[in-house]
Design an enzyme around this catalytic site. Structure first.
Site, mmCIF file in Angstrom:
data_model
loop_
_atom_site.group_PDB
_atom_site.id
_atom_site.type_symbol
_atom_site.label_atom_id
_atom_site.label_comp_id
_atom_site.label_asym_id
_atom_site.label_seq_id
_atom_site.Cartn_x
_atom_site.Cartn_y
_atom_site.Cartn_z
ATOM 1 N N ASP A 135 -91.366 -33.827 -82.566
ATOM 2 C CA ASP A 135 -93.050 -34.521 -82.343
ATOM 3 C C ASP A 135 -93.042 -35.939 -82.483
ATOM 4 O OD1 ASP A 135 -95.598 -34.110 -81.452
ATOM 5 O OD2 ASP A 135 -96.289 -33.965 -83.592
ATOM 6 N N HIS A 142 -103.797 -43.876 -81.646
ATOM 7 C CA HIS A 142 -103.867 -43.031 -82.671
ATOM 8 C C HIS A 142 -102.974 -43.264 -83.993
ATOM 9 C CE1 HIS A 142 -103.380 -38.700 -84.577
ATOM 10 N NE2 HIS A 142 -102.176 -39.107 -84.945
ATOM 11 N N LYS A 262 -98.510 -28.770 -90.672
ATOM 12 C CA LYS A 262 -98.437 -29.019 -89.436
ATOM 13 C C LYS A 262 -97.447 -27.687 -88.605
ATOM 14 C CE LYS A 262 -99.371 -33.427 -88.541
ATOM 15 N NZ LYS A 262 -99.973 -34.059 -87.447
ATOM 16 N N SER A 266 -98.477 -23.940 -83.463
ATOM 17 C CA SER A 266 -98.532 -24.948 -82.308
ATOM 18 C C SER A 266 -98.630 -24.481 -81.063
ATOM 19 C CB SER A 266 -97.263 -25.938 -82.285
ATOM 20 O OG SER A 266 -97.028 -26.262 -83.634
#
Ligand code: CA
Length: 425
Positions: A135, A142, A262, A266
């Site tokens: 990623d 951002h 995280k 996903s």
């Protein structure tokens, strides 16, 4: 090789709804389970899913060098490994088979019955067996917003950010396809005054609006991909929601970066739209200042104009659009990301997935996460039913959409959605 499949004047003999994401110029690739419980590789035109395994068995790909079982697989990895020439031949051929005026398949009812499925007869699967998932963190807006919120507004962008397409290695086991519910994660959070970390369901569950590209085998270990060749190794793109638990993330991320905040889920959209299909939507990216090092410098138009949208739908309620962004805002292009990824000799394989990082635009309504949209909860969003959101509640469904539109041609990705289920305690 000409991309005849991209010809905007082409029409199909299949009935397609107006404004579909999947006109005959798209021809994405995916994997689905048929009504007979057979897994196959397929494509989609309008609201028809097309069984490429059956098409191949019935001889419609004759003249193209393909192994007999190339489409009778539960992932696209082998097909992707065949390389760009094969992808183009197959996509052009599919376009020809369904082109208005070509009656070879159209007039063969038995073949049509074997090949065509309506969407309610199939179940989409993950399109690739993702070996490695990386990623990136490639939107300047951002990175600036997150740097301001998590660290210091005065030094929001760290000095390496303008020099390196920053990324980290994610986890592929929890990549799931659109429609699969996710569980609110449980974990540790920052200690209060007593110095003891909190523990429990995340209170700050968020989405990240991203795109991701899928690669083919690009380099042997120790070798690298040059910037001029990088795009040859990109098969296509999916939309990507990199779910994030901000409270878990904030406590764990120093010094090694994202981990359990995280990797619990996903979500990707199930149809891979090829880079070839996106060709008409190339555009220039943001000005890069300072100029990147020479190995990352490339020509013009390496970004793509893809409209992105996020909506939240409470259980039983209407959805509310909370963000509109665009893939063109990416500071670092996909070509730069892949080139940088291999510059040290790291080998990239067929079916690897690379997330763009959250794609935030310049305005507040174009931010790609609740963290930024509500400025960490300071400025909640009101949904159509009057309820407010700082982050994502249990039983909310987050729906992402992505499409390109130009001169009457629309190429889209369908939906990337996921419902949040309460934590397991
Ligand atoms: Ca991310």
């Amino acid at each position: 090789m000409p991309l005849t499949a991209n010809d905007p004047s082409r029409k199909t003999w299949l009935d397609t709804p107006p404004n579909t994401d999947f006109p005959i110029q798209n021809i994405p690739f995916g994997v689905f389970l048929t009504r007979d419980d057979i897994i196959t590789i397929g494509t989609r035109i309008g609201d028809y899913a097309i069984d490429l395994g059956a098409l191949h068995q019935l001889g419609y790909f004759s003249g193209i060098e393909l192994t007999d079982d190339i489409f009778l697989q539960d992932s696209l990895n082998d097909f992707i490994a065949d390389g760009r020439k094969t992808w183009r031949l197959v996509r052009n051929r599919i376009s020809d088979i369904f082109l208005e005026g070509n009656n070879e398949l159209k007039d063969n009812t038995a073949h049509c019955n074997d090949i065509l499925f309506t969407l309610d007869e199939i179940e989409m699967q993950l399109p690739v067996d993702v070996g490695d998932y990386t990623d990136f963190y490639a939107s300047k807006e951002h990175a600036t917003n997150v740097g301001s919120l998590f660290r210091d507004p005065e030094n929001a962008l760290l000095p390496n950010w303008l020099r390196i397409p920053i990324g980290y290695h994610g986890r592929s086991s929890s990549i799931i396809t659109s429609g699969t519910p996710i569980r609110r994660p449980v974990g540790q959070t920052k200690p209060g005054d007593d110095g003891v970390p909190g523990f429990g369901p995340s209170k700050l569950l968020d989405f990240e609006l991203e795109m991701a590209f899928i690669t083919t085998d690009s380099n042997d270990l120790g070798k690298r991909v040059s910037i001029s060749e990088a795009e040859d190794y990109i098969f296509g793109l999916v939309q990507f929601n990199d779910w994030s638990a901000r409270d878990i993330q904030a406590w764990e991320y120093v010094p090694l970066g994202p981990f359990l905040g995280k990797n619990f889920a996903s979500t990707i959209s199930p149809w891979i739209v090829t880079l070839d299909a996106l060709e008409p939507f190339r555009t220039e990216g943001p000005v890069q200042d300072p100029a990147p090092l020479p190995y990352l410098q490339h020509g013009k138009n390496k970004n793509f104009d893809i409209e992105l949208q996020v909506a939240i739908q409470p259980e039983g309620g209407e959805e509310t659009v909370v963000a509109n962004s665009n893939f063109k805002y990416m500071y670092w292009s996909m070509a730069q990301q892949l080139t940088h990824h291999t510059v040290n000799g790291c080998n990239v394989r067929s079916g690897d997935m690379m997330g763009s990082g959250t794609i935030s635009g310049p305005t507040k309504d174009s931010y790609g996460s609740m963290l930024e949209l509500t400025w960490r909860g300071q400025d909640p969003i009101t949904l159509k039913d009057g309820s407010q959101r700082k982050f994502i509640n249990d039983n909310d469904t987050v729906i992402m959409r992505a499409y390109c539109e130009k001169d009457g041609l629309r190429i889209g990705f369908g939906e990337c959605s996921g419902k949040v289920l309460p934590a397991l305690l």
